[in-house]
Every structure is written in C-alpha cells, then in structure tokens.
Design an enzyme around this catalytic site. Structure first.
Site, PDB file in Angstrom:
ATOM      1  N   ASP A 128       0.823  -1.223   0.000  1.00 42.00           N
ATOM      2  CA  ASP A 128       0.000   0.000   0.000  1.00 42.00           C
ATOM      3  C   ASP A 128       0.852   1.265   0.000  1.00 42.00           C
ATOM      4  OD1 ASP A 128      -1.955  -1.865   0.345  1.00 42.00           O
ATOM      5  OD2 ASP A 128      -2.888  -0.900   2.089  1.00 42.00           O
ATOM      6  N   ASP A 129       0.207   2.340  -0.393  1.00 41.02           N
ATOM      7  CA  ASP A 129       0.659   3.731  -0.197  1.00 41.02           C
ATOM      8  C   ASP A 129       1.673   4.241  -1.216  1.00 41.02           C
ATOM      9  OD1 ASP A 129      -0.943   3.379   1.968  1.00 41.02           O
ATOM     10  OD2 ASP A 129       0.524   3.944   3.488  1.00 41.02           O
ATOM     11  N   HIS A 152      -6.016   2.903  -3.884  1.00 38.89           N
ATOM     12  CA  HIS A 152      -6.003   3.110  -2.431  1.00 38.89           C
ATOM     13  C   HIS A 152      -6.445   4.532  -2.056  1.00 38.89           C
ATOM     14  CE1 HIS A 152      -5.028   2.023   1.576  1.00 38.89           C
ATOM     15  NE2 HIS A 152      -3.851   2.585   1.668  1.00 38.89           N
ATOM     16  N   HIS A 206      -5.002   9.779   0.256  1.00 35.32           N
ATOM     17  CA  HIS A 206      -4.821   8.972   1.474  1.00 35.32           C
ATOM     18  C   HIS A 206      -4.927   9.824   2.738  1.00 35.32           C
ATOM     19  CE1 HIS A 206      -3.276   5.963   4.264  1.00 35.32           C
ATOM     20  NE2 HIS A 206      -3.243   5.079   3.288  1.00 35.32           N
ATOM     21  N   HIS A 265       3.698  -2.321   3.110  1.00 35.38           N
ATOM     22  CA  HIS A 265       3.759  -0.973   2.522  1.00 35.38           C
ATOM     23  C   HIS A 265       5.064  -0.824   1.753  1.00 35.38           C
ATOM     24  CE1 HIS A 265       0.821  -0.657   5.779  1.00 35.38           C
ATOM     25  NE2 HIS A 265       0.262   0.311   5.076  1.00 35.38           N
TER      26      HIS A 265
HETATM   27 ZN    ZN Z   1      -2.608   3.005   3.390  1.00 37.29          ZN
END
Ligand code: ZN
Length: 478
Positions: free
Chosen positions: A278-279, A326, A330, A441
């Site tokens: 993620d991210d 995502h 964010h 991540h």
């Molecule tokens: Zn995240």
C-alpha cells in the site's frame, strides 16, 4: 455834555462772570470733543470659529489732526484653541484723562459632529429577527470621541443614530433595515447525489438535512418525490423539496442506479499468498521491492495513491503486478469527509491508473481498512455507507488477514531490527487452510529488505503467490 461811564468789572455781577467762565469751559470741552475721535475698527462684538486665528483689526484715535492710533495699548488675549468669550481693552491717556474702548471676541464651535457606521448602511435581516447592532462611532472636532453620547433609536425599518456636541451642534444618520428572506434553504444529501443499489436489494433512504438561513432546521419539512424499483435495472431519480416560511423553495435530486447483483464466483484459494503493498509508489523502496519480485518470479498487488513517479507505477503494471486503488490523497480528513469526497478522491487515482496503464482498476482498499474508526472523526458512520456503495458501484474491496505491521509496531523506534519484525509478523500468521492476503507498505525500506526472505519462506513451505483481481474472493473484516 458827554457822559462817560467808566467800564468796571466790579460792576458786572459775579453770577454773570461765573456763567461766562462756564460757557468758555464748556465751549473748550466741546472743541476738544470735536477734535477727538477714538473708534474700534471692526465690530465691538466678534465671533470666530474654534481654531481660527483672531486677526486684530485695531483702533483709530485722532486728536487735533494727530493720528495716535499706534499709541493705543491693547490688554487681553484671544485663545482660539479654547471656546469662550475674551475681552480686549484698548486704552490711551490723553494728558491726564484716560480713555478706553472694549471689544468682545467669542470663540465658538459651529462644526457638527460626524457619525460613522460599521457594517452596511442598508442591512437585510430575517423577517422575524431583531437587528444586531454592527457598531457606530461619533467624533467631534472639539469634544473628540462622543460615541457614548450617541442615541440609537429603533424605528422599525431603520435605525436612527443621533448625537450632539457640547456646543449643541448635532448629527443624525440612519441605517435602513430591510426585513426580508429571499434566500432559499439548503438541502444536503447524506450519501451524495448518486447512490447505487444491487438489483433485488431493498432501497433505503440514505438521509438528508435541510437548513434555512432564517428558519433554521427544516429537515422535517422536506418532501421526497419519486420511487426506486430495485427489481428492474436502471437509473431512478428522487426529488427532495423544501419551502421556507417566506416561500423560498429548494429542490435537489438524487440518482439511484440499480446494478446487477453479481456475487463472487470463486472462493478463497487455500495456501495462496497475495502480497499486497500500500501507499506507493515511492522512489527507492518500491524499486527495491520490484527488483526482488522480478528476481523471485513472484507477482504482487500494489494499492497505489497519487504519489510517486508515473514511471514506477508503469513498471509495476508492465511487470505483471496488479495495480489496485487506495485513494489519491490517502488523507483521512479528506477522503472520509463525505461520500462524494471519497469517490472524488478515488476517481482521481483511478484516472491516474488509466492514464498511465491504459487500463482501469476496480480492486480497491480503504485507507485504514474497511472497519477503521478514524473515519468517524470526519463523518460518523461513513464506512458502512462506503462499504455498501463501493460494491454497488462494482468495485471490489480487500482488507487483509495477515498484517506485516510494517507501518505499525515494526515502525516504532524501539524496534531495532525492523526487517526481522516484518518477516516474523508475516510468516507467523500465514495459513495453509485459507488464502492469505498480506498487508505491507512499499514505502518502507525495511519491508523491501524483508521481502526476499518472506518469499523464500513461502516457497519452502509450499505456498503459491498470486495477484488480487476482481474475481478473487475478497477478504473482509467482520
Ligand atoms: Zn494506506
């Protein structure tokens, strides 16, 4: 015979002599008076405005053709900085006779005070409201600030402000007050202007509020028109209407889209590992992870944001990994501020992926997971609406059942060996009896360092690595 009578003063009666002397004396005085003049130049009572310099006009004094004007002395002074009456005395001694003239000079204030108003000279207020004073000031050239002496009179359709200075000069100013409500109420739809529902499921109203600038909360007066038949696919329109007490109306519509009710066909594959990152993307750490995945021949899933270089996202795609969404920013306070805000943000990252890869993605992950509680801080109860709405809009969301905790406990400064921390969290929680969706991540450099060992562990223990797609049975938090 000539008789000569001798003239003798003695023969004149004393009374006549006295009268004669008196006549001569009076005649003399009369002559003196005739040849004497003493006059003020200008008036003997003068008025001058405050702070205006007094200009002495002087006197004229003549005696026997002599101009003695300049010998006259003046007593007294005029202070034009102070209101009042000043006496000026002009005097001269004619021989032993003093002569004088007087003049009065009065310094007066004839200037009106000035009133100024804060706010508008014309003010519109609600019909049932009372005017809230916005402020006023009064100043005078002599008295200074006399705001506290302003008299405020409410005359219904205007407010009158009156003030007078210490000299009786006055000022009046009015502010006109229009009691009127010509603004429409505002209706807000709780789950946005478009909602989705799966065919066959009951449609329930997502809620709304109505507020009017004058009447306040009008939610209970909203009338909803239209209906949704969830047995038939299509787009339906609901109309929300409300009218305030001044007859201003607001109307807003909501589209309800009834979609096909598809259920996931595949069940979870036991013994499969779905590595998810993620991210990202992020220069450095994402590259390292991609290098390891390439070397190991393993495909993974990247839940991307609006961050990082396009080239890295392109590389993820080109090397066969799944690009999933995502959200663009964010930022919890943004994406969870409302349903529309969430979908706006999601749309941005979706568009980014289309722009870079030419393919759209419908696989998503909520920042913080689908059961996060932080979103309540920005919009209470939003997650249940979003879970429902993303599915109705044909996205598939994934949570996780193995947490590398690389952004959690392993990120703490007290954890010295972060790489081992991530490795342990993943390998200890893998199970052969279910599919394993592993949260990590790609913005963490120690995660990049742990990946090779995690993959080795998986391979040695008989796991397969696959990517998430719309057709993979989703892992959801309860
Ligand atoms: Zn995240």
């Amino acid at each position: 015979m000539i008789v000569v009578k001798k003239f003798s003063l003695k023969k004149i009666p004393k009374k006549s002599i006295l009268i004669l002397f008196l006549c001569v004396f009076i005649g003399g005085l009369f002559l003196i008076r005739l040849s004497f003049s003493f006059e003020l130049k200008g008036k003997n009572k003068i008025t001058i405005p405050y702070q205006t310099e007094y200009k002495e006009e002087g006197v004229q004094l003549h005696f026997l053709h002599l101009d003695l004007s300049k010998k006259v002395s003046v007593q007294g002074k005029v202070n034009s900085e102070k209101l009042g009456t000043y006496k000026l005395t002009y005097s001269y001694k004619l021989g032993f006779i003093p002569v004088k003239r007087e003049r009065e000079v009065e310094v007066v204030d004839e200037t009106d005070p000035v009133i100024t108003l804060d706010g508008n000279m014309e003010q519109q207020i609600c019909p049932n409201a009372t005017y809230q004073e916005e402020g006023y000031h009064a100043t005078d050239n002599y008295d200074g600030d006399i705001t506290d002496q302003v008299e405020v009179i409410d005359e219904g359709d205007s407010i009158k402000y009156k003030v007078a200075d210490s000299s009786g000069n006055s000022a009046v100013l009015s502010r006109s007050i229009l009691k009127k409500d010509d603004a429409s109420p505002t209706i807000r739809l709780s789950s946005g202007s478009v909602v989705y529902v799966k065919q066959g499921n009951a449609y329930k109203e997502y809620g709304y509020t109505a507020v009017d600038g004058c009447d306040g909360d009008l939610t209970s007066k909203v009338v909803v028109e239209g209906s949704v038949d969830t047995s038939k696919l299509g787009t339906y329109q609901l109309t929300y209407k409300v009218t305030d007490s001044s007859n201003n109306t607001a109307t807003i519509t909501r589209k309800v889209v009834v979609n096909e009710n598809k259920t996931s066909t595949s069940s979870g594959k036991p013994g499969v590992i779905y590595l998810t990152f993620d991210d990202g993307p992020q220069s450095g750490s994402t590259e390292k992870i991609l290098n390891v995945l390439k070397q190991e021949g393993v495909k993974a899933t990247f839940f991307v944001t609006g961050n990082g270089p396009d080239s890295l996202l392109k590389r993820e795609f080109d090397e066969g990994h799944t690009i999933a969404l995502h959200t663009n920013t964010h930022r919890y306070e943004k994406v969870y501020s409302g349903v529309d805000a969430y979908f706006d943000d999601l749309k941005k990252v979706e568009d980014r992926v289309i722009r870079i890869t030419g393919t759209s993605s419908k696989v998503i992950r909520f920042p913080g997971g689908s059961n996060n509680t932080i979103s309540n801080k920005y919009s209470s109860g939003i997650m249940s609406t979003l879970r429902n709405q993303v599915e109705a809009r044909e996205y598939v969301y994934f949570d996780w059942n193995v947490d590398g905790n690389d952004a959690g406990t392993c990120a703490k400064s007290s954890v010295k060996d972060k790489k081992t921390c991530v490795y342990n969290n993943v390998t200890k929680n893998l199970s052969k009896n279910r599919s394993n969706v592993v949260l990590m991540h790609d913005v963490k450099s120690y995660t990049a360092e742990a990946i090779a060992d995690i993959i080795h562990y998986g391979k040695q223990n008989g796991y397969n690595f696959e990517v998430l797609t719309k057709d993979v049975a989703p892992v959801h938090f309860k």
